[in-house]
Write a protein that holds these residues in place. Structure first.
Motif, short mmCIF file in Angstrom:
data_model
loop_
_atom_site.label_atom_id
_atom_site.label_comp_id
_atom_site.label_asym_id
_atom_site.label_seq_id
_atom_site.Cartn_x
_atom_site.Cartn_y
_atom_site.Cartn_z
N HIS A 156 -19.90 -7.32 32.54
CA HIS A 156 -19.44 -7.15 33.37
C HIS A 156 -18.27 -8.59 34.06
O HIS A 156 -16.70 -8.22 34.17
N LEU A 157 -18.56 -9.52 34.09
CA LEU A 157 -17.76 -10.85 33.37
C LEU A 157 -16.17 -10.33 32.06
O LEU A 157 -14.65 -10.55 32.79
N ALA A 158 -16.66 -10.16 31.80
CA ALA A 158 -15.86 -9.65 29.83
C ALA A 158 -15.10 -8.78 30.56
O ALA A 158 -13.67 -8.78 29.94
N ALA A 159 -15.00 -7.81 31.03
CA ALA A 159 -14.57 -6.35 31.69
C ALA A 159 -13.50 -7.00 32.09
O ALA A 159 -11.99 -6.95 33.11
N LEU A 160 -13.57 -7.99 33.72
CA LEU A 160 -12.83 -8.69 34.25
C LEU A 160 -12.13 -9.87 33.88
O LEU A 160 -10.74 -10.45 34.35
N TYR A 161 -12.08 -10.72 31.95
CA TYR A 161 -11.51 -11.38 32.22
C TYR A 161 -10.36 -11.74 31.21
O TYR A 161 -8.83 -11.82 31.82
N PRO A 162 -9.69 -10.70 30.89
CA PRO A 162 -8.22 -10.14 31.08
C PRO A 162 -7.88 -10.25 32.59
O PRO A 162 -6.15 -10.81 31.98
N MET A 163 -7.87 -9.71 32.71
CA MET A 163 -7.50 -10.11 34.88
C MET A 163 -7.36 -11.80 34.59
O MET A 163 -6.36 -11.61 35.52
N ILE A 164 -8.23 -12.43 35.21
CA ILE A 164 -7.97 -13.39 35.22
C ILE A 164 -7.29 -14.37 33.86
O ILE A 164 -6.89 -15.63 34.98
N ARG A 165 -7.10 -14.03 32.68
CA ARG A 165 -6.42 -14.94 31.73
C ARG A 165 -5.28 -15.09 32.41
O ARG A 165 -4.07 -15.80 32.77
N LYS A 166 -4.70 -13.14 32.98
CA LYS A 166 -3.07 -13.45 33.24
C LYS A 166 -2.90 -13.83 34.56
O LYS A 166 -1.85 -14.46 34.14
N ALA A 167 -3.60 -14.56 35.29
CA ALA A 167 -3.29 -14.17 36.65
C ALA A 167 -4.08 -16.46 36.69
O ALA A 167 -2.56 -16.60 37.46
N ALA A 168 -4.65 -16.35 35.88
CA ALA A 168 -4.47 -18.38 36.19
C ALA A 168 -3.04 -18.71 34.72
O ALA A 168 -2.59 -19.29 35.39
N ASP A 169 -2.55 -17.61 34.35
CA ASP A 169 -1.90 -18.67 33.64
C ASP A 169 -0.50 -18.07 33.78
O ASP A 169 0.90 -19.45 33.45
N ARG A 170 -0.40 -17.10 34.20
CA ARG A 170 0.66 -16.85 35.20
C ARG A 170 0.95 -17.69 36.55
O ARG A 170 1.70 -18.51 36.72
N THR A 171 -0.10 -18.63 37.16
CA THR A 171 -0.23 -19.29 37.62
C THR A 171 0.20 -20.93 37.69
O THR A 171 1.26 -21.60 37.78
N ALA A 172 -0.30 -21.49 36.38
CA ALA A 172 -0.59 -22.12 35.51
C ALA A 172 1.24 -22.53 35.68
O ALA A 172 2.05 -23.96 35.60
N ALA A 173 2.18 -21.22 34.68
CA ALA A 173 3.44 -21.39 34.55
C ALA A 173 4.40 -21.79 35.68
O ALA A 173 5.63 -21.86 35.53
#
Length: 533
Positions: free
Chosen positions: A304-321
């Motif tokens: 289930h986390l693997a299915a959600l991980y793309p969402m996490i990556r996009k959110a965290a990368d946007r925050t960091a940027a």
């Protein structure tokens, strides 16, 4: 609030003041309903009760009333109270405006909910008089002794005789759902409040994972913030399916750039208005995912986390940027739904929680580069918060010109590991925001007048912060105040007026989820924060 709706709520209050309140129904008879054919009708037959007031939706652009509401909303913290609905054909699913009782044409906030888990109907205050829920369910026992429930597969309630087979089956299923998890609380009153909050959140959760903030017009949308809190509450009470469903909806409604709209329609089709998007969702959603992962069943959580991980990556990368040279995020509307000229704590603190959560989820997903990238960003943001907010007691904005903010509690668990200087900041903010009725105003910025109403989410923030940091003696009186303000159906309201009475809509998903999390912590279940760098 989460998206606070002060100004448009004032418009709603004005509209209500202009409408005559219908007389109470005669004994044994509900206004606008048949004498009781459904009590003796076949199971699940509707009794002609509309599921929500007719006649209210957004006014077309260009109308003066809509313009004024929009200008006021831009200046004041507000969610929506509905402006007048234009004439014209009804939309899909809207009730016939000529059907139902007189009181159903009044856009009164809900007092409770009927639900069959796929459809929901609001209980108007007039119908709630003298009524109460059958224990462990969303079946309403009316003042007359009859029951009212929402039959399976229907969106209009039915009034039936006590013990009716369809209603009894719904009660049985509802109690089984509660028993499949846990109902926190160390006293009967606390357990009853947690039970009602869980059932209300379940009623507000749509099959697609969208969570309505409430079931009154203007609240009937999904905010990432409320949804994230409800996700965590479901996770810690053992309702993994509901928690994961919320996260899947968050993934489905994330924008390509990694952000979320301030709110969306319940069908996920997009925002209902042009209010600015809010960056704090990029913290709340990874934070909720982290808490879900901690509690999820081990056989399924990795997939289930693997299915959600793309969402996490996009959110965290946007925050960091988004972090500026000084390490703070840009100015963005927060849960007040007001923009600020400089960074605010209501955005910075959730983003820190989200970055720490994303980094830890990356480690669990064996993605060390992602973890390292987000850890560096979390370290920059944490240092900036310490430099710009901490010396002033974690005020609303970085330069300290906008007073105190109840979002100081977001620096405590279960959001962030509490800094050493946070306890006195919590105490001083509590004193600064305390109203004579015993609850808190969201903040004391003179440019955002909140009036004399206390807001239950802001008050409950402190109960949760103190409970999660092991200060039960400080948390319990605050929680007791919140629980004492439930309406006669046991629902938690959004606001409490200056006389100490429940006000605005009830139930509010956000307050319910904060209450449940606080009770979980007081029961002794640790509610940690995502690990800091």
């Amino acid at each position: 609030m989460p998206r606070l709706r002060l100004t448009r709520w004032a418009l709603l209050a004005t509209a209500l003041a202009c409408v005559a309140v219908p007389p109470a129904p005669a004994p044994g008879r509900l206004a606008g309903l048949p004498a009781d054919p459904s009590a003796h009708a076949p199971a699940d037959r509707p009794a002609g009760f509309a599921d929500r007031p007719a006649g209210f939706a957004d006014r077309p652009a260009g109308h003066f009333a809509g313009y004024v509401a929009g200008r006021l909303a831009a200046r004041s913290p507000a969610r929506d109270a509905p402006p007048l609905r234009p004439a014209g054909p009804r939309g899909p699913g809207e009730p016939d405006p000529d059907a139902g009782s007189a009181f159903l044409s009044v856009p009164a906030p809900t007092a409770g909910l009927l639900s069959n888990t796929t459809s929901t109907a609001g209980v108007p205050p007039a119908l709630a008089r003298g009524a109460g829920y059958v224990e462990g369910s969303n079946v309403l026992r009316l003042a007359s002794g009859d029951w009212m429930y929402l039959p399976a597969g229907r969106d209009a309630p039915a009034r039936v005789a006590p013990g009716h087979r369809g209603a009894a089956r719904q009660i049985e299923l509802s109690r089984a759902w509660l028993a499949s998890g846990r109902v926190p609380g160390r006293s009967p009153a606390q357990s009853a409040a947690a039970e009602r909050a869980l059932l209300s959140m379940r009623a507000l959760l749509r099959p697609n994972g969208a969570l309505a903030a409430g079931w009154s017009e203007g609240w009937k949308y999904s905010w990432p913030r409320d949804s994230s809190f409800a996700c965590a509450a479901f996770a810690y009470t053992g309702h993994d399916a509901e928690a994961y469903r919320i996260l899947r909806h968050s993934a489905a409604t994330q924008r390509p750039d990694g952000t979320w709209q301030a709110r969306t329609r319940l069908d996920g089709s997009g925002p209902p208005d042009t209010r600015p998007w809010q960056l704090d969702a990029n913290g709340w959603v990874p934070w909720a995912t982290w808490h879900w992962y901690r509690t999820a069943p081990r056989p399924t959580r990795a997939a289930h986390l693997a299915a959600l991980y793309p969402m996490i990556r996009k959110a965290a990368d946007r925050t960091a940027a988004s972090l500026r040279a000084d390490g703070l995020p840009p100015a963005s509307p927060d849960y007040w739904e007001l923009g600020t000229a400089t960074a605010n704590i209501g955005t910075a603190a959730p983003l820190l929680a989200g970055l720490n959560a994303a980094a830890d989820l990356a480690r669990h997903s064996d993605r060390p580069r992602d973890a390292a990238r987000w850890t560096r960003a979390a370290r920059r943001l944490s240092t900036a918060i310490s430099r710009h907010f901490a010396p002033r007691g974690y005020p609303r904005t970085a330069e300290g010109h906008h007073g105190r903010d109840s979002a100081v509690a977001f620096m405590a668990p279960p959001f962030n590991t509490a800094p050493a200087d946070l306890p006195p900041a919590l105490e001083s903010t509590w004193r600064a925001l305390l109203l004579p009725n015993g609850g808190l105003t969201p903040g004391n910025d003179p440019a955002a007048p909140w009036g004399t109403n206390a807001w239950t989410p802001s008050t409950a923030f402190f109960a949760l912060a103190w409970a999660a940091t092991g200060r039960a003696q400080r948390a319990e009186p605050v929680l007791d105040w919140v629980l004492s303000k439930r309406n006669p159906l046991g629902e938690l309201p959004e606001k409490v007026d200056q006389e100490g009475r429940p006000s605005s809509v009830a139930p509010l998903a956000w307050t319910g989820s904060i209450t449940v999390l606080t009770l979980v912590a007081l029961d002794g279940t640790p509610l940690p924060a995502p690990p800091p760098p």
